[in-house]
Structure formats: structure tokens, C-alpha cells
Design a protein around this motif. Structure first.
Motif, short mmCIF file in Angstrom:
data_model
loop_
_atom_site.label_atom_id
_atom_site.label_comp_id
_atom_site.label_asym_id
_atom_site.label_seq_id
_atom_site.Cartn_x
_atom_site.Cartn_y
_atom_site.Cartn_z
N SER A 10 11.59 8.63 0.55
CA SER A 10 11.34 8.19 1.92
C SER A 10 10.08 7.34 1.94
N VAL A 11 10.22 6.08 2.31
CA VAL A 11 9.06 5.19 2.43
C VAL A 11 8.66 5.12 3.89
N ILE A 12 7.41 5.46 4.17
CA ILE A 12 6.88 5.48 5.54
C ILE A 12 5.99 4.25 5.74
N THR A 13 6.24 3.53 6.83
CA THR A 13 5.42 2.37 7.17
C THR A 13 4.87 2.54 8.59
N PRO A 14 3.55 2.78 8.71
CA PRO A 14 2.93 2.74 10.04
C PRO A 14 2.79 1.28 10.46
N SER A 15 3.00 1.01 11.74
CA SER A 15 3.06 -0.39 12.17
C SER A 15 2.49 -0.56 13.56
N SER A 31 15.06 -4.12 -0.98
CA SER A 31 15.57 -4.85 -2.14
C SER A 31 15.26 -4.17 -3.47
N GLN A 32 14.66 -2.98 -3.40
CA GLN A 32 14.36 -2.24 -4.63
C GLN A 32 15.65 -1.90 -5.39
N ASP A 33 15.54 -1.81 -6.71
CA ASP A 33 16.72 -1.51 -7.53
C ASP A 33 16.97 0.00 -7.63
N TYR A 34 16.31 0.77 -6.80
CA TYR A 34 16.52 2.22 -6.76
C TYR A 34 17.47 2.50 -5.60
N PRO A 35 18.61 3.15 -5.83
CA PRO A 35 19.65 3.21 -4.80
C PRO A 35 19.46 4.26 -3.72
N ASN A 36 18.66 5.30 -3.97
CA ASN A 36 18.62 6.43 -3.02
C ASN A 36 17.27 6.46 -2.29
N LEU A 37 17.18 5.64 -1.27
CA LEU A 37 15.93 5.61 -0.50
C LEU A 37 16.22 5.42 0.98
N GLU A 38 15.25 5.78 1.77
CA GLU A 38 15.27 5.51 3.21
C GLU A 38 13.93 4.90 3.59
N HIS A 39 13.95 4.06 4.60
CA HIS A 39 12.72 3.44 5.07
C HIS A 39 12.52 3.79 6.54
N ILE A 40 11.36 4.39 6.83
CA ILE A 40 11.04 4.82 8.20
C ILE A 40 9.82 4.04 8.66
N VAL A 41 9.98 3.25 9.71
CA VAL A 41 8.86 2.55 10.32
C VAL A 41 8.45 3.31 11.58
N VAL A 42 7.18 3.67 11.64
CA VAL A 42 6.64 4.34 12.82
C VAL A 42 5.72 3.33 13.51
N ASP A 43 6.25 2.73 14.54
CA ASP A 43 5.55 1.66 15.25
C ASP A 43 4.85 2.22 16.49
N GLY A 44 3.65 1.72 16.73
CA GLY A 44 2.85 2.26 17.82
C GLY A 44 3.08 1.59 19.16
N GLY A 45 4.23 0.93 19.33
CA GLY A 45 4.52 0.25 20.58
C GLY A 45 4.06 -1.19 20.55
N SER A 46 4.42 -1.90 19.50
CA SER A 46 3.99 -3.29 19.33
C SER A 46 4.44 -4.17 20.49
N THR A 47 3.61 -5.16 20.78
CA THR A 47 3.93 -6.10 21.85
C THR A 47 4.25 -7.49 21.31
N ASP A 71 1.14 5.71 20.02
CA ASP A 71 0.67 6.83 19.21
C ASP A 71 -0.85 6.83 19.17
N ASN A 72 -1.41 7.70 18.36
CA ASN A 72 -2.86 7.85 18.28
C ASN A 72 -3.46 7.14 17.08
N GLY A 73 -2.77 6.11 16.58
CA GLY A 73 -3.31 5.35 15.47
C GLY A 73 -2.56 5.57 14.17
N GLN A 74 -3.06 4.93 13.12
CA GLN A 74 -2.35 4.90 11.84
C GLN A 74 -2.13 6.28 11.25
N SER A 75 -3.14 7.13 11.27
CA SER A 75 -3.00 8.46 10.68
C SER A 75 -1.94 9.28 11.40
N HIS A 76 -1.94 9.21 12.73
CA HIS A 76 -0.93 9.91 13.51
C HIS A 76 0.46 9.39 13.17
N ALA A 77 0.58 8.06 13.01
CA ALA A 77 1.88 7.47 12.68
C ALA A 77 2.39 7.95 11.32
#
Length: 394
Positions: A10-15, A31-47, A71-77
Motif C-alpha cells: 500500500s503506497v500512501i500519498t498525502p496531498s 507503472s511499477q513492475d510489481y503487480p500487487n499494489l494499491e495506491h491511496i491518496v489522502v488529499d486535504g481538500g485541494s483547490t 484534514d489536520n496536515g500531512q501527519s494526519h493524512a
């Protein structure tokens, strides 16, 4: 080997408002050559255009999901993403950084071959706003000893076993800058950290990133706080490097640190005059949070108009909650008192009695003053803040 036989990563991206870079970040993951992954973006309400980009990827790739809300910032995300993650291994890639080809596969292979390792990291290229490499991060094998000296882990290249990340309680949400460094310190106390001597990721340095804009205002105080919290001391090279904070200058550093935290001890009552002159008995009441009890009351004093060495010494006697705590002899025009507090209590009441009866030479706001000194700074310090002060007071 089939996808189902491989551990899910699981790759987590705060945004937040990183539409300029986030497409490149997402592409480097999917595009990674590893087949078993998920990508989770936690966005703080971008404008900016971020949310439309996230919607685009969510509609076409089942491995991708996101949430966008205040959210309450990067750490919270990051901690929100950790709670959402289904994988056995966590990657943490910020929304302006990128993985290099093969990064996830190499990390998984290493962790599979080294079951005693709680996390692994590799080397990182430093890229500019246009994505052009111009330097490398000084990465090396990490353990508790060398992490005390410096951060040798470049965060985009780190992969952490999920149970280890959760065992640590995620990242410290009171930190806004060095939450990654603090996490590595905590992990190193109880787990082995592996190192892959290959380049796994790019970390981007540009004009608006925190590393460029917040190092002195947020980064330095948070790094020192994290070192004090995890090691109960500050390395000597930090003290020499930040020589501007020596002696009384450390007050500015402590004040900045207090503005970055919500649970610092606070003064709830004090009879100091508005012009900072101390009465014959300076009375201070302070309260602490249960998780960050005040350890010392620091009083920075000054005898106005006096030469560097006072012609006549005077004494200051401190009582804490009605009991004698310490007596100080003041011989210099500028002085700092460290009054030990009762850490068993969340509320401390301090009486600081002066034997000096110096009268100010200039008119005062509230009439006559006979306490003998100005109490320029009155600061309660918790354990971590006291360690920082003591390291820089020499």
C-alpha cells in the motif's frame, strides 16, 4: 509467481494543492513492475486541479483510490492512509516525489529475504522542479546510533511493514516537518532497518516545498524536540552547528518550539507588572497537560542599568507549591534561573522572593517597583524543552 502469492504493498500519498506534480507521482507508482499494489491518496481538500486528476485515475485503475477532505496536515493524512491501507507493506510517497522503476519490487524482495527487518530504505536522487537530478541524498544503513547523529533515511525510499508502522502508532501528528525522522528513530529502537544500495526514488526540492521554506522556523525546533524525546540529549554537532541559539538565544528557539505544539505547559496566572518588572515576590501559576508535565520554570532576568558584575549580590528564593525548591545568588546583571517543578502535579504554584530592593530609575506604568529586576522571560519547560535548553545554555 502469481500476484496473489505476493504481499500487497500500500503506497500512501498525502496531498494538498500539488496538481503540478501529482500526476507524475501517481504514474511512477502505477507503472511499477510489481503487480500487487494499491495506491491511496489522502488529499486535504485541494483547490487546484488535484481533485480532477485524482478522479481521472480512480475511474480507470482499480488499484487507485483517494479521499479528499479537510484534514489536520500531512501527519494526519499519513495516519488516515495507514488506517485505510490493506497491504502488508507500506510505501510513503509525497505528492511531489517519484519512485524509480523497480523500487517496489526491490523493497519487497529485500523484506522477504530479511524477515527480521521492520523496514528497508534505499538511495534517493534529489531532483529540481523540472524533475532533473542535481544531487543525491546522503543515505546509509540506519540504526539507533547513526540516526542520533543525522537522518540517513530519505523518506520516499522507505518501505515499512504495516504491523511495524501500526505498532509505532503511525507518525506523530504534533510534528509538521520531521515526522519521518522521528518515526525512523522510534522504529530503530525495536527493529532492524535494512538498506538497499540502489536508487529507489526521487525527492523533489523546489521553492515552495517545506525543506526550502520551513527549515529554520519549523524544521530545526522539531528535529531538536524529536532528538530530546527519543534520546534525552542533543548531539554536540547540532549545538555547534546552531551556535546562534547558545546562551540566552535559546529562548527564541524554545518560544518557536512552543508555537508549534498544542500541549505545551502554559502560565495561567502571574503578578509580574506590565513593564516586566518583578515585584518582591513574583507569583506564577502554570498548568501542564498530563502527557507533557512541566519540569522547569525558566526565568530570564535583568537588572536594568547595572554593570555586568553587580556591586552587591542579592538572592532569589523559589518555593514550589509552598515548599522550598531552590535559592539562587544573583551576581550578574543578566541571569537565568532554572526552578525545578513538581512533576507529579499538573498545576504548579511558584513564589520567587527577592532580597533586592532596587528602585527603577525611570517612571513606571503602575507606580513604584522594588523587586530589583526585570523578569524578561518566564517560560515553563517540559522534559524535552528542558533538554534543549540545557544543551544550548553553555
Amino acid at each position: 509467481m502469481s500476484r496473489s502469492a505476493l504481499p500487497l504493498v500500500s503506497v500512501i500519498t498525502p496531498s494538498y494543492n500539488q496538481g503540478k506534480f501529482i500526476r507524475e507521482t501517481i504514474d511512477s507508482i502505477l507503472s511499477q513492475d510489481y503487480p500487487n499494489l494499491e495506491h491511496i491518496v489522502v488529499d486535504g481538500g485541494s483547490t487546484d486541479e488535484t481533485v480532477s486528476i485524482l478522479q481521472e485515475y480512480a475511474s480507470k485503475d482499480p488499484r487507485f483510490r483517494y479521499v479528499s477532505e479537510p484534514d489536520n496536515g500531512q501527519s494526519h493524512a499519513i495516519n488516515k492512509g495507514l488506517a485505510m491501507a490493506r497491504g502488508e507493506i507500506i510505501g510513503w510517497l509525497n505528492s511531489d516525489d517519484t519512485y524509480l522503476p523497480g523500487a517496489v519490487r526491490k523493497a519487497v524482495q529485500y523484506l522477504q529475504s530479511q524477515p527480521a527487518c521492520g523496514m528497508v530504505h534505499g538511495q534517493c536522487e534529489v531532483i529540481d522542479e523540472a524533475g532533473v537530478p542535481f544531487s543525491t541524498f546522503a543515505s546509509e544503513k540506519a540504526d539507533a546510533q547513526n540516526l542520533y547523529q543525522s537522518c540517513v533515511v530519505c523518506q520516499p525510499s522507505a518501505f515499512i511493514r504495516t504491523h511495524v508502522f501500526r505498532q509505532m502508532g503511525g507518525v506523530d501528528e504534533k510534528l509538521n516537518f520531521c515526522m519521518d525522522y522521528d518515526l525512523w528513530m522510534r522504529i530503530a529502537k525495536v527493529h532492524t532497518i535494512g538498506f538497499i544500495p540502489d536508487f529507489l526514488a526521487n525527492t523533489r526540492l523546489h521553492g515552495s516545498c517545506k525543506s526550502a521554506t520551513q527549515w529554520h522556523s519549523v524544521g530545526v525546533p522539531e528535529v531538536l524536540r524529536s532528538l530530546a524525546k527519543n534520546y534525552s540529549s542533543i548531539p554536540s554537532h547540532w549545538v555547534s552547528h546552531l551556535s546562534q541559539y547558545r546562551s540566552m538565544g535559546v529562548i527564541d528557539l524554545l518560544r518557536q518550539l512552543k508555537t508549534l505544539r498544542s500541549n505545551s505547559s502554559r502560565i495561567t496566572g502571574m503578578n509580574r507588572y506590565r513593564d516586566l518588572w518583578a515585584p518582591p515576590i513574583l507569583r506564577v501559576t502554570l498548568e501542564s497537560e498530563s502527557t507533557a508535565r512541566a519540569q522547569l520554570l525558566l526565568v530570564k532576568g535583568k537588572v536594568p542599568g547595572a554593570p555586568m558584575q553587580l556591586p552587591k549580590a542579592f538572592s532569589l528564593t523559589a518555593l514550589v507549591n509552598g515548599r522550598l525548591a531552590k535559592t539562587f545568588t544573583v551576581t550578574k546583571a543578566q541571569f537565568a534561573l532554572e526552578i525545578p517543578l513538581d512533576t507529579a502535579n499538573q498545576v504548579n504554584r511558584i513564589d520567587l522572593a527577592s532580597t533586592s530592593m532596587i528602585q527603577p530609575a525611570v517612571p513606571q506604568i503602575d507606580g513604584l517597583r522594588v523587586g530589583g529586576y526585570l523578569a524578561e522571560e518566564v517560560l515553563p519547560l517540559n522534559h524535552e524543552e528542558a533538554i534543549i535548553y540545557q544543551a544550548f545554555r553553555q
